[in-house]
Design an enzyme around this catalytic site. Structure first.
Site, short mmCIF file in Angstrom:
data_model
loop_
_atom_site.label_atom_id
_atom_site.label_comp_id
_atom_site.label_asym_id
_atom_site.label_seq_id
_atom_site.Cartn_x
_atom_site.Cartn_y
_atom_site.Cartn_z
N ARG A 267 0.99 -1.11 0.01
CA ARG A 267 0.07 0.14 0.13
C ARG A 267 0.76 1.36 -0.05
O ARG A 267 2.07 1.29 0.64
CB ARG A 267 -1.11 0.16 1.15
N HIS B 275 -0.88 -0.17 -9.87
CA HIS B 275 -1.79 -1.20 -9.10
C HIS B 275 -2.02 -2.52 -9.69
O HIS B 275 -3.08 -2.81 -9.74
CB HIS B 275 -3.00 -0.54 -8.27
P1 NAP Z 1 -1.01 -11.78 4.98
O1 NAP Z 1 -1.13 -13.20 4.75
O2 NAP Z 1 -2.23 -11.21 5.87
O3 NAP Z 1 0.10 -11.35 5.43
C1 NAP Z 1 0.56 -10.33 6.25
C2 NAP Z 1 2.10 -10.41 6.70
O4 NAP Z 1 2.50 -9.19 7.12
C3 NAP Z 1 2.01 -11.54 7.67
O5 NAP Z 1 3.37 -12.11 7.78
C4 NAP Z 1 2.12 -10.49 8.98
O6 NAP Z 1 2.88 -11.34 10.04
C5 NAP Z 1 2.93 -9.55 8.61
N1 NAP Z 1 2.54 -8.31 9.45
C6 NAP Z 1 1.70 -7.56 9.74
N2 NAP Z 1 1.62 -6.60 10.58
C7 NAP Z 1 2.80 -6.59 10.96
C8 NAP Z 1 3.61 -5.99 11.77
N3 NAP Z 1 3.06 -4.86 12.36
N4 NAP Z 1 4.99 -5.89 11.80
C9 NAP Z 1 5.44 -7.15 11.08
N5 NAP Z 1 4.86 -7.95 10.35
C10 NAP Z 1 3.58 -7.51 10.20
O7 NAP Z 1 -1.36 -10.64 3.67
P2 NAP Z 1 -1.24 -11.35 2.03
O8 NAP Z 1 -2.19 -11.86 1.72
O9 NAP Z 1 0.29 -11.71 2.00
O10 NAP Z 1 -1.30 -9.53 1.60
C11 NAP Z 1 -0.31 -8.49 2.05
C12 NAP Z 1 -0.59 -7.27 1.56
O11 NAP Z 1 -0.22 -7.01 0.00
C13 NAP Z 1 -2.31 -6.94 1.65
O12 NAP Z 1 -2.45 -6.55 2.82
C14 NAP Z 1 -2.27 -5.87 0.50
O13 NAP Z 1 -2.09 -4.59 1.02
C15 NAP Z 1 -1.27 -6.24 -0.53
N6 NAP Z 1 -1.58 -6.62 -1.89
C16 NAP Z 1 -1.31 -5.96 -2.98
C17 NAP Z 1 -1.66 -6.05 -4.08
C18 NAP Z 1 -1.52 -5.31 -5.53
O14 NAP Z 1 -1.81 -5.50 -6.45
N7 NAP Z 1 -0.36 -4.65 -5.49
C19 NAP Z 1 -2.36 -7.14 -4.31
C20 NAP Z 1 -3.00 -8.15 -3.18
C21 NAP Z 1 -2.42 -7.64 -2.25
P3 NAP Z 1 2.22 -12.32 10.70
O15 NAP Z 1 2.60 -13.56 9.90
O16 NAP Z 1 2.94 -12.48 12.10
O17 NAP Z 1 0.81 -12.10 11.00
C1 GLV Z 2 -5.18 -5.47 -3.82
O1 GLV Z 2 -4.43 -4.48 -3.59
C2 GLV Z 2 -5.62 -6.41 -2.80
O2 GLV Z 2 -5.30 -5.96 -1.83
O3 GLV Z 2 -6.08 -7.48 -3.20
#
Ligand code: NAP
Ligand code: GLV
Length: 328
Positions: free
Chosen positions: A240, A288
């Site tokens: 983000r 994005h």
């Molecule tokens: P996820 O499975 O919830 O993983 C989040 C990770 O971040 C976990 O390992 C979590 O730690 C860690 N985390 C959260 N808060 C933290 C903190 N304060 N300090 C250290 N580590 C922290 O999420 P995901 O599915 O991988 O997605 C991640 C992000 O990618 C989404 O939230 C979104 O913003 C972004 N995204 C972007 C796109 C795009 O097209 N650009 C697409 C999809 C997603 P723990 O494992 O310990 O809980």
């Molecule tokens: C895209 O940014 C998502 O969070 O899926």
């Protein structure tokens, strides 16, 4: 009276019909239709549903649909829930607000791994320079650069971060990964908690951000932390925009401490035409697009979870259940 379960769809800036068509095919016997703001004033319109499938719904949608006890779960058509959790959610009769369930990969992991590996490859192999030279008709070699000189840090080791870390490992990069709770991932040196962040950054030349946006992670990538990257650092932000302090990033690029950045996400999207990122020679902007929500995969995952709930599963057993107290 129609007693079939009802699913309501509300996704801003999206044509509803193709999504409704897929959902209806996945959920035979369900009533599936779209929410429209003008329904709010229509007494004949159905205002309640068993399930909602949403992307960036307006507050008016929550005020109307989530104030009914009928609503059992809200499914987010994305992985990040920062916009969704920042809305006002009613709590009915003191019960916790309705469960939120985000996408759990649903085809995003491979896209994210592709995008990050191309960004890392493009930077390490200097493909931007090669392309510029080739456009000038120059057959010119670059001195090979060693992977060992470009250790990569991945912030966030969740569904997407782990997928990316493993993809980078498959190209034999040294990979460091940081998350809130400690993790064990083969071939990846892992770090947990805020105290470990700066020590980890100091071991990395390339940084990939895959954190969720929460109160704890907003503005995390400021001058102090980005300065900890090895000289000639490169930043890939695919999470983000509000994780990065824009001016601090530009200052470190201008000072030469950072060599470049590939940015897919921004504080304001679309990125305003006059934003400094567009014209900065060391920044590549993408709209994005690193990991798109794939309609069929995403709706198949959501429909399967709805059917599990209809068959009596506990919502806590569903992958992707959001912990509202953590914000992700
Ligand atoms: P996820 O499975 O919830 O993983 C989040 C990770 O971040 C976990 O390992 C979590 O730690 C860690 N985390 C959260 N808060 C933290 C903190 N304060 N300090 C250290 N580590 C922290 O999420 P995901 O599915 O991988 O997605 C991640 C992000 O990618 C989404 O939230 C979104 O913003 C972004 N995204 C972007 C796109 C795009 O097209 N650009 C697409 C999809 C997603 P723990 O494992 O310990 O809980
Ligand atoms: C895209 O940014 C998502 O969070 O899926």
């Amino acid at each position: 009276m129609n007693s079939s379960p009802r699913v309501v769809f509300c996704a801003t800036h999206t044509q509803a019909e193709p999504w409704l068509e897929v959902l209806r095919a996945q959920l035979p016997g369900f009533t599936v239709d779209a929410w429209h703001a003008d329904h709010a004033a229509d007494p004949a319109a159905e205002h309640t549903a068993d399930y909602a499938v949403v992307w960036a719904p307006p507050q008016a949608f929550i005020d109307q649909v989530a104030t009914s006890e009928r609503l059992k779960a809200v499914f987010n058509l994305g992985a990040g829930v920062d916009a969704l959790v920042s809305l006002r959610w009613p709590s009915l009769k003191g019960a916790p607000p309705v469960p939120l369930i985000r996408l759990d990969d649903a085809g995003m992991g491979t896209q994210m791994a592709e995008y990050v590996c191309q960004a890392v490859t493009r930077h390490v192999r200097e493909l931007d320079v090669v392309e510029a030279q080739s456009r000038q008709g120059q057959w010119a070699f670059r001195k090979p650069r060693l992977r060992a000189d470009f250790p990569v840090g991945v912030l966030g080791l969740g569904v997407l971060g782990q997928r990316v870390a493993l993809a980078l490992r498959s190209f034999e990069y040294t990979v460091h990964g940081w998350s809130r709770s400690a993790k064990q991932i083969e071939g990846v040196t892992t770090y947990g908690g805020m105290d470990a962040l700066e020590p980890m950054l100091s071991k990395c030349r390339i940084l990939v951000n895959l954190l969720p946006l929460t109160d704890q992670t907003q503005d995390l990538l400021n001058k102090q932390r980005l300065s900890k990257l090895m000289p000639g650092g490169y930043v890939i932000n695919v999470a983000r925009g509000a994780h990065v302090v824009d001016e601090d990033l530009v200052a470190l690029l201008d000072s030469g401490h950072l060599a470049g950045a590939m940015l897919d996400v921004f504080r304001q999207e679309p990125l305003p035409a006059d934003h400094a990122f567009w014209k900065h020679p060391k920044i590549v902007v993408t709209p994005h697009t690193s990991s798109r929500t794939l309609r069929n995969e995403s709706l198949a995952q959501i429909a399967q979870k709805i059917l599990r709930l209809e068959h009596g599963a506990d919502v806590r057993s569903l992958p992707g259940l959001v912990d509202r107290s953590r914000g992700y």
